[in-house]
Each structure stands twice: as structure tokens, then as C-alpha cells.
Design a protein around this motif. Structure first.
Motif, mmCIF file in Angstrom:
data_model
loop_
_atom_site.group_PDB
_atom_site.id
_atom_site.type_symbol
_atom_site.label_atom_id
_atom_site.label_comp_id
_atom_site.label_asym_id
_atom_site.label_seq_id
_atom_site.Cartn_x
_atom_site.Cartn_y
_atom_site.Cartn_z
ATOM 1 N N LEU A 102 0.837 -1.210 0.000
ATOM 2 C CA LEU A 102 0.000 0.000 0.000
ATOM 3 C C LEU A 102 0.867 1.254 0.000
ATOM 4 N N ILE A 103 1.941 1.215 0.802
ATOM 5 C CA ILE A 103 2.853 2.370 0.853
ATOM 6 C C ILE A 103 3.422 2.624 -0.538
ATOM 7 N N ALA A 104 3.863 1.550 -1.208
ATOM 8 C CA ALA A 104 4.457 1.697 -2.542
ATOM 9 C C ALA A 104 3.418 2.217 -3.535
ATOM 10 N N ASN A 105 2.187 1.721 -3.422
ATOM 11 C CA ASN A 105 1.129 2.154 -4.342
ATOM 12 C C ASN A 105 0.838 3.649 -4.187
ATOM 13 N N PHE A 106 0.720 4.110 -2.963
ATOM 14 C CA PHE A 106 0.421 5.537 -2.736
ATOM 15 C C PHE A 106 1.630 6.401 -3.097
ATOM 16 N N ARG A 107 2.832 5.867 -2.858
ATOM 17 C CA ARG A 107 4.030 6.646 -3.184
ATOM 18 C C ARG A 107 4.083 6.962 -4.678
ATOM 19 N N GLN A 108 3.613 6.008 -5.493
ATOM 20 C CA GLN A 108 3.597 6.255 -6.950
ATOM 21 C C GLN A 108 2.797 7.486 -7.320
ATOM 22 N N LYS A 109 1.882 7.868 -6.463
ATOM 23 C CA LYS A 109 1.073 9.079 -6.723
ATOM 24 C C LYS A 109 1.555 10.245 -5.859
ATOM 25 N N GLY A 110 2.694 10.072 -5.194
ATOM 26 C CA GLY A 110 3.254 11.172 -4.403
ATOM 27 C C GLY A 110 2.666 11.305 -3.008
ATOM 28 N N LEU A 111 1.976 10.267 -2.538
ATOM 29 C CA LEU A 111 1.387 10.326 -1.191
ATOM 30 C C LEU A 111 2.240 9.511 -0.228
ATOM 31 N N SER A 112 2.461 10.053 0.969
ATOM 32 C CA SER A 112 3.343 9.405 1.947
ATOM 33 C C SER A 112 2.626 8.264 2.665
ATOM 34 N N ALA A 113 3.416 7.484 3.403
ATOM 35 C CA ALA A 113 2.848 6.386 4.191
ATOM 36 C C ALA A 113 1.861 6.934 5.219
ATOM 37 N N ASP A 114 2.221 8.061 5.849
ATOM 38 C CA ASP A 114 1.314 8.624 6.855
ATOM 39 C C ASP A 114 0.008 9.101 6.200
ATOM 40 N N GLU A 115 0.119 9.679 4.995
ATOM 41 C CA GLU A 115 -1.104 10.097 4.293
ATOM 42 C C GLU A 115 -1.951 8.877 3.923
ATOM 43 N N MET A 116 -1.291 7.783 3.524
ATOM 44 C CA MET A 116 -2.035 6.573 3.166
ATOM 45 C C MET A 116 -2.820 6.061 4.387
ATOM 46 N N VAL A 117 -2.145 6.011 5.539
ATOM 47 C CA VAL A 117 -2.810 5.517 6.753
ATOM 48 C C VAL A 117 -3.938 6.479 7.153
ATOM 49 N N THR A 118 -3.664 7.772 7.043
ATOM 50 C CA THR A 118 -4.656 8.792 7.413
ATOM 51 C C THR A 118 -5.880 8.736 6.505
ATOM 52 N N LEU A 119 -5.648 8.579 5.195
ATOM 53 C CA LEU A 119 -6.766 8.542 4.243
ATOM 54 C C LEU A 119 -7.560 7.247 4.357
ATOM 55 N N SER A 120 -6.887 6.175 4.785
ATOM 56 C CA SER A 120 -7.609 4.912 4.980
ATOM 57 C C SER A 120 -8.712 5.079 6.010
ATOM 58 N N GLY A 121 -8.600 6.116 6.840
ATOM 59 C CA GLY A 121 -9.660 6.431 7.808
ATOM 60 C C GLY A 121 -10.994 6.718 7.143
#
Ligand code: HEM
Length: 253
Positions: A102-121
Motif C-alpha cells: 500500500l505504501i508503494a502504491n500511494f508513493r507512486q502518486k506522491g502520497l506518503s505512508a502517513d497520508e495513506m494511513v490517514t486517508l484509509s480512515g
């Protein structure tokens, strides 16, 4: 997936299947009529001015306010794309991914790991079809009949709602299904995340501390969520003379 240009709103045309008809989106995505109605009202008042991409970003903002009391301002000025290709939606993350994927997938769009976890909310509201998680309930693997990372009482409660072969929907967040709040993260702590991609955020050392922080500090999470939504809404936008302002959101002009 062209970015924040309303490409997901375009209907397929003969011989050209659009993102909307990728299995990751169909039958999951719904509410297109709400966007169409907003567009019709805007065209009546102020023709050819507000793009469908902006309407979608405003609708997300207003939903976060309505069901979560989260307020943020969204920059406007996106223009609508003219391209939508079904197979590009395969870039969307699958519900079976683990945290590092998931981290790698979001990074491809320029989103950080913390943003990925936050948006999963955002999985604090809404529903999932059984097909996205039922492998966790029935004959999981050779060792475990069901996914050991899921609370067994929760699994037991889900089984009758998702008998093999059915494709019903169940709430993503069993505790407060209609409220956008940080209870989603508390549910993860209690091993009551519905999707593998939810529960893995607690299981993985790289994202676990973020889950625990979001569970503990509701207003910190809400602020981060607002900021990450604005960031996500700025990905691959069209501006200036790029694209067009659609007259109807499901069709190019
Ligand atoms: C982290 C990666 C993500 C994965 C793997 C994922 C996957 C999914 C899946 C499988 C569903 C259920 C679809 C269905 O069966 O109908 C779903 C629903 C949903 N997702 Fe995500 N998602 C992710 C991130 C996000 C993000 C970033 C947002 C928004 C900020 C979001 C918002 C939602 C909402 C609101 C629903 C409920 C939709 C409804 O009730 O119809 N998701 N997601």
C-alpha cells in the motif's frame, strides 16, 4: 486513471470501456446521479464554468463535513479530462495488499505512508461487498480456517452476512458505520478491520505507530485527513487550456 480530472465519471462508449467499468469501480462506485444533479444546477446558473472534477472534489469536502464535521477548503480550477481507459484503473490498490504494498502504491502518486494511513480512515464510513474480504472468513489457508488477524467473534458475525457465493455488502466500520471519525483505528486495534488492507496497517511495524496515534488523537487525525484530502485532490490535475469544462459529467463535450 488520469488523475483528478473527472475521468472516473465518464461512461463507456462503444468499443471504449472507461474507468467506471473496471471491476475495482463497478459495482462499487455509486452516487453518480448526485454529481449529475449538481452539474445540471450549475450549468443552469452559470454555464460552462465549474468542471466535473471540481464538483467531485467539492462533494468529497461537503461529505466530510456532513458525516464527520471535518472542514477544509478545496482549491478550485481543475479542468475535465477527455480520456478514460478501463484498464488504467488496475493501478488502484487491491483490498488484499499488505502495508508495504500500500505504501508503494500511494508513493507512486506522491502520497506518503502517513497520508495513506490517514486517508484509509475514510473506511470509517461506507460499505464493502463480501467479495473484497470473504476469503478471510472461509478456508483461509492450510493452517487457519479463517484469517487469524481478524477477531474471531467479528468473523463469526460476518459469516452469515457473507455466505459463500453471495455478494452482499457490510459496513467497513462496524462501530460507527455512518460517522467519519477515528473509531476506524480503534477497530483496527481490536482486530475488527474488514479488509486485509485495513488490518495490515496495525499488523505492520511500518504503519502500526500511525494507527495507534490516529486512534488516540481524534483531532490530530481529522486535521491530517483534511490536509491529505487536499493533497490527494491536487494529483494530476488539468489547468489552463488543458482538457475542457464538460457540459454533462458522464460524457465528453
Ligand atoms: C488504502 C488503499 C485502499 C483500498 C485497498 C481500498 C479498497 C476499498 C474497497 C475494496 C472498498 C469496498 C468496495 C466494494 O466492495 O464495494 C472500499 C470502499 C470505500 N473506500 Fe476505499 N480503499 C482504499 C483507500 C481509500 C481512500 C484513500 C479513500 C478516500 C479517502 C477511500 C474511501 C472509501 C469509501 C468511502 C468506501 C465506501 C464506499 C461505499 O460505501 O460505497 N478508500 N475501499
Amino acid at each position: 486513471m488520469q488523475g483528478c480530472d473527472g475521468s472516473v465519471l465518464l461512461e463507456s462508449t462503444p468499443g471504449k470501456a472507461s474507468e467506471r467499468d473496471h471491476p475495482a469501480n463497478n459495482p462499487s462506485l455509486r452516487g453518480f446521479h448526485v454529481i449529475d444533479e449538481a452539474k445540471a444546477q450549475l450549468e443552469a446558473e452559470c454555464p460552462h464554468t465549474v468542471s466535473c472534477a471540481d464538483i467531485l472534489a467539492f462533494a468529497a469536502r461537503d461529505s466530510a463535513n456532513k458525516v464527520g464535521g471535518i472542514n477544509y477548503a478545496v482549491p478550485a480550477g481543475r479542468r475535465d479530462g477527455r480520456i478514460s481507459i478501463r484498464d488504467e484503473a488496475s493501478q488502484l490498490p487491491l483490498p488484499t495488499l499488505n502495508a508495504d504494498q500500500l505504501i508503494a502504491n500511494f508513493r507512486q502518486k506522491g502520497l506518503s505512508a502517513d497520508e495513506m494511513v490517514t486517508l484509509s480512515g475514510a473506511h470509517s464510513i461506507g460499505v464493502s461487498h463480501c467479495s473484497s474480504f470473504s476469503h478471510r472468513l472461509h478456508s483461509f489457508n492450510a493452517t487457519f480456517p479463517q484469517d487469524p488477524s481478524m477477531d474471531s467473534r467479528y468473523a463469526t458475525s460476518l459469516k452469515p452476512k457473507c455466505p459463500p457465493g453471495s455478494d452482499n455488502t457490510v459496513p467497513l466500520d462496524a462501530s460507527t458505520p455512518n460517522r467519519l471519525d477515528n473509531r476506524y483505528y480503534t477497530e483496527l486495534k481490536n482486530h475488527r478491520g474488514l479488509l486485509t488492507s485495513d488490518q495490515t496497517l496495525l499488523g505492520s511495524p511500518s504503519t502500526r505507530p500511525m494507527v495507534l496515534t490516529n486512534a488516540k488523537h481524534s483531532s490530530v487525525w481529522a486535521r491530517k485527513f483534511a490536509k491529505a484530502m487536499v493533497h490527494m485532490g491536487s494529483i494530476d490535475v488539468l489547468t489552463g487550456s488543458q482538457g475542457e469544462i464538460r457540459t454533462r459529467c458522464a460524457l465528453v463535450n
